[in-house]
Motif scaffolding. Structure first.
Motif, PDB file in Angstrom:
ATOM      1  N   LEU A 171      11.413   4.045  -5.271  1.00  0.00           N
ATOM      2  CA  LEU A 171      11.557   5.006  -4.170  1.00  0.00           C
ATOM      3  C   LEU A 171      12.811   5.858  -4.276  1.00  0.00           C
ATOM      4  CD1 LEU A 171      10.538   2.631  -1.227  1.00  0.00           C
ATOM      5  CD2 LEU A 171       9.126   4.389  -2.275  1.00  0.00           C
ATOM      6  N   PHE A 172      13.657   5.534  -5.257  1.00  0.00           N
ATOM      7  CA  PHE A 172      15.024   6.051  -5.334  1.00  0.00           C
ATOM      8  C   PHE A 172      15.144   7.545  -4.991  1.00  0.00           C
ATOM      9  CE2 PHE A 172      18.879   7.654  -7.151  1.00  0.00           C
ATOM     10  CZ  PHE A 172      19.795   6.619  -7.077  1.00  0.00           C
ATOM     11  N   ALA A 173      14.449   8.384  -5.738  1.00  0.00           N
ATOM     12  CA  ALA A 173      14.670   9.835  -5.608  1.00  0.00           C
ATOM     13  C   ALA A 173      14.207  10.376  -4.267  1.00  0.00           C
ATOM     14  CB  ALA A 173      13.957  10.564  -6.736  1.00  0.00           C
TER      15      ALA A 173
ATOM     16  N   GLY B  91      21.604  10.806   0.516  1.00  0.00           N
ATOM     17  CA  GLY B  91      22.600   9.812   0.957  1.00  0.00           C
ATOM     18  C   GLY B  91      22.402   8.456   0.313  1.00  0.00           C
ATOM     19  N   ALA B  92      22.859   7.421   1.050  1.00  0.00           N
ATOM     20  CA  ALA B  92      22.860   6.053   0.501  1.00  0.00           C
ATOM     21  C   ALA B  92      21.442   5.558   0.209  1.00  0.00           C
ATOM     22  CB  ALA B  92      23.561   5.125   1.472  1.00  0.00           C
ATOM     23  N   ILE B  93      21.353   4.659  -0.750  1.00  0.00           N
ATOM     24  CA  ILE B  93      20.076   4.093  -1.200  1.00  0.00           C
ATOM     25  C   ILE B  93      19.833   2.718  -0.603  1.00  0.00           C
ATOM     26  CG2 ILE B  93      18.911   3.173  -3.282  1.00  0.00           C
ATOM     27  CD1 ILE B  93      19.008   6.230  -3.058  1.00  0.00           C
ATOM     28  N   LEU B  94      20.890   1.922  -0.593  1.00  0.00           N
ATOM     29  CA  LEU B  94      20.768   0.526  -0.163  1.00  0.00           C
ATOM     30  C   LEU B  94      21.921   0.210   0.779  1.00  0.00           C
ATOM     31  CD1 LEU B  94      19.919  -2.501  -0.321  1.00  0.00           C
ATOM     32  CD2 LEU B  94      21.137  -2.635  -2.497  1.00  0.00           C
ATOM     33  N   GLU B  95      21.568  -0.331   1.924  1.00  0.00           N
ATOM     34  CA  GLU B  95      22.583  -0.668   2.927  1.00  0.00           C
ATOM     35  C   GLU B  95      22.378  -2.126   3.339  1.00  0.00           C
ATOM     36  OE1 GLU B  95      22.496   1.318   6.925  1.00  0.00           O
ATOM     37  OE2 GLU B  95      23.655   2.808   5.806  1.00  0.00           O
TER      38      GLU B  95
ATOM     39  N   SER C 190       0.857  -1.189   0.000  1.00  0.00           N
ATOM     40  CA  SER C 190       0.000   0.000   0.000  1.00  0.00           C
ATOM     41  C   SER C 190       0.893   1.239   0.000  1.00  0.00           C
ATOM     42  CB  SER C 190      -0.883   0.007   1.255  1.00  0.00           C
ATOM     43  OG  SER C 190      -0.064   0.163   2.394  1.00  0.00           O
ATOM     44  N   SER C 191       0.320   2.404  -0.267  1.00  0.00           N
ATOM     45  CA  SER C 191       1.174   3.600  -0.265  1.00  0.00           C
ATOM     46  C   SER C 191       1.712   3.880   1.137  1.00  0.00           C
ATOM     47  CB  SER C 191       0.449   4.813  -0.853  1.00  0.00           C
ATOM     48  OG  SER C 191      -0.815   4.923  -0.293  1.00  0.00           O
ATOM     49  N   ALA C 192       0.928   3.562   2.163  1.00  0.00           N
ATOM     50  CA  ALA C 192       1.430   3.738   3.542  1.00  0.00           C
ATOM     51  C   ALA C 192       2.604   2.799   3.790  1.00  0.00           C
ATOM     52  CB  ALA C 192       0.318   3.457   4.551  1.00  0.00           C
ATOM     53  N   GLN C 193       2.497   1.576   3.311  1.00  0.00           N
ATOM     54  CA  GLN C 193       3.608   0.623   3.501  1.00  0.00           C
ATOM     55  C   GLN C 193       4.848   1.080   2.724  1.00  0.00           C
ATOM     56  OE1 GLN C 193       1.454  -2.865   2.214  1.00  0.00           O
ATOM     57  NE2 GLN C 193       1.015  -3.525   4.315  1.00  0.00           N
ATOM     58  N   LYS C 194       4.634   1.608   1.509  1.00  0.00           N
ATOM     59  CA  LYS C 194       5.782   2.102   0.722  1.00  0.00           C
ATOM     60  C   LYS C 194       6.516   3.222   1.462  1.00  0.00           C
ATOM     61  CE  LYS C 194       4.728   0.976  -4.084  1.00  0.00           C
ATOM     62  NZ  LYS C 194       3.553   0.108  -3.937  1.00  0.00           N
ATOM     63  N   LYS C 195       5.750   4.057   2.164  1.00  0.00           N
ATOM     64  CA  LYS C 195       6.369   5.160   2.913  1.00  0.00           C
ATOM     65  C   LYS C 195       7.138   4.650   4.121  1.00  0.00           C
ATOM     66  CE  LYS C 195       3.309   8.957   1.852  1.00  0.00           C
ATOM     67  NZ  LYS C 195       1.869   9.074   2.017  1.00  0.00           N
TER      68      LYS C 195
ATOM     69  N   ALA D 158      12.048 -10.954  -5.919  1.00  0.00           N
ATOM     70  CA  ALA D 158      11.704 -10.331  -7.208  1.00  0.00           C
ATOM     71  C   ALA D 158      11.323  -8.857  -7.084  1.00  0.00           C
ATOM     72  CB  ALA D 158      10.568 -11.109  -7.874  1.00  0.00           C
ATOM     73  N   GLY D 159      10.641  -8.485  -6.009  1.00  0.00           N
ATOM     74  CA  GLY D 159      10.163  -7.117  -5.889  1.00  0.00           C
ATOM     75  C   GLY D 159      11.181  -6.145  -5.323  1.00  0.00           C
ATOM     76  N   LEU D 160      12.319  -6.645  -4.876  1.00  0.00           N
ATOM     77  CA  LEU D 160      13.285  -5.763  -4.204  1.00  0.00           C
ATOM     78  C   LEU D 160      13.916  -4.728  -5.141  1.00  0.00           C
ATOM     79  CD1 LEU D 160      14.763  -5.010  -1.567  1.00  0.00           C
ATOM     80  CD2 LEU D 160      16.474  -6.760  -2.130  1.00  0.00           C
ATOM     81  N   PRO D 161      14.434  -5.133  -6.314  1.00  0.00           N
ATOM     82  CA  PRO D 161      15.045  -4.120  -7.198  1.00  0.00           C
ATOM     83  C   PRO D 161      14.049  -3.041  -7.607  1.00  0.00           C
ATOM     84  CG  PRO D 161      15.599  -6.343  -7.936  1.00  0.00           C
ATOM     85  CD  PRO D 161      14.567  -6.498  -6.870  1.00  0.00           C
ATOM     86  N   LEU D 162      12.826  -3.445  -7.914  1.00  0.00           N
ATOM     87  CA  LEU D 162      11.816  -2.472  -8.367  1.00  0.00           C
ATOM     88  C   LEU D 162      11.362  -1.570  -7.224  1.00  0.00           C
ATOM     89  CD1 LEU D 162       9.774  -4.967 -10.571  1.00  0.00           C
ATOM     90  CD2 LEU D 162      11.461  -3.309 -11.342  1.00  0.00           C
ATOM     91  N   PHE D 163      11.277  -2.125  -6.022  1.00  0.00           N
ATOM     92  CA  PHE D 163      10.895  -1.337  -4.847  1.00  0.00           C
ATOM     93  C   PHE D 163      11.905  -0.213  -4.621  1.00  0.00           C
ATOM     94  CE2 PHE D 163      10.739  -0.742  -0.129  1.00  0.00           C
ATOM     95  CZ  PHE D 163       9.396  -0.423  -0.005  1.00  0.00           C
ATOM     96  N   ILE D 164      13.194  -0.561  -4.676  1.00  0.00           N
ATOM     97  CA  ILE D 164      14.243   0.447  -4.464  1.00  0.00           C
ATOM     98  C   ILE D 164      14.207   1.477  -5.590  1.00  0.00           C
ATOM     99  CG2 ILE D 164      16.739   0.827  -4.214  1.00  0.00           C
ATOM    100  CD1 ILE D 164      16.911  -2.085  -3.133  1.00  0.00           C
ATOM    101  N   ASP D 165      14.039   0.994  -6.815  1.00  0.00           N
ATOM    102  CA  ASP D 165      13.984   1.887  -7.981  1.00  0.00           C
ATOM    103  C   ASP D 165      12.831   2.891  -7.857  1.00  0.00           C
ATOM    104  OD1 ASP D 165      14.542   2.967 -10.411  1.00  0.00           O
ATOM    105  OD2 ASP D 165      14.013   1.217 -11.595  1.00  0.00           O
TER     106      ASP D 165
END
Ligand SMILES: [Zn+2]
Length: 258
Positions: free
Chosen positions: A73-75, A114-118, A43-48, A64-71
């Protein structure tokens, strides 16, 4: 504690279907366990709120959803996405997914904040914190290095097997706990496909029945997860025929209050 298995497919009317192709559990709308449908079904709340992702193993239906999730939210990220996994799993996803060929190596990128993925590597048997949750990883018996988890918010605790075949160590750890609120255990294939289940290190209703004899908390609700979608009806029927009290199928999309 709120627990939800996110949907991963749509039926012919475009509504979430009851079948589970991918594996992604969200706790309290803010911590994800596995990332199969993380980008697609949050949901949008979960994405936040989800900035902590804990991985059981690197099979595609779990990441499978991890690369797209980060992408996605990137900016806008004001803090990195923290991925908790064993060092073996981190190596695999850095080598085979975030390798620039399949997808960008986000661990080398940053936005204006700052960093995107840790990465937060953990060892089996040791506890670590992911947001407000205390997590212990326990090795299970799958085709690749895989862990199950004991997860606690300080009041409530549940166990999750992830993908596995027959195992002993997991049950020893789980049986040492008192008053588990739930056990989530896999049952991928129907009894007819026992050979395939053995080769791929999964359970069938018949082998699940044997496994559950090792579980000592008789009043704990048990939920079956990770049923292969093409065998869903058969597995559900065979699980019901086991006639085990407190044993149910975890419903896709439903929010469980543990
Ligand atoms: Zn797997």
């Amino acid at each position: 504690m709120k627990l939800q298995l996110l949907p991963s497919t749509f039926d012919e009317n475009g509504c979430a279907s009851a079948r589970q192709h991918l594996s992604c559990f969200v706790v309290d709308d803010c911590v994800a366990i596995d990332a199969g449908s993380l980008a697609m079904a949050t949901s949008s709340a979960q994405k936040k709120q989800i900035r902590n992702v804990i991985l059981t193993h690197a099979h595609l239906d779990h990441i499978a959803g991890l690369p797209l999730f980060i992408d996605d939210l990137f900016a806008g990220l004001t803090e990195p996405i923290c991925v908790f996994a064993t060092s073996e799993v981190i190596e695999i996803i850095e080598r085979d997914i975030f390798n620039w060929a399949i997808y960008p190596r986000f661990s080398e990128l940053s936005n204006k904040n700052g960093a995107i993925l840790e990465y937060h590597p953990f060892r089996t048997g040791e506890e670590f914190l992911a947001k407000h949750l205390r997590v212990k990883a326990v090795e299970v018996n799958h085709k690749v290095p895989t862990v199950g988890f004991l997860i606690s918010d300080g009041e409530t605790k549940f166990a999750l097997s992830s993908d596995t075949a027959e195992m002993d160590g997991f049950w020893e750890v789980v049986n040492a706990e008192k008053n588990l609120a739930a056990l989530l255990v896999e049952c991928s294939f129907p009894n007819e496909l026992e050979e395939l289940a053995q080769i791929s290190h999964h359970l069938t209703p018949k082998t699940l029945q044997k496994e559950l004899k090792k579980f000592n908390q008789k009043n704990c609700p048990i939920y079956v997860i990770n049923i292969k979608p093409m065998y869903f009806d058969e597995v559900v029927r065979q699980v019901a025929e086991l006639n085990i009290e407190n044993l149910d199928i975890l419903k896709v999309g439903q929010v469980y209050e543990l």
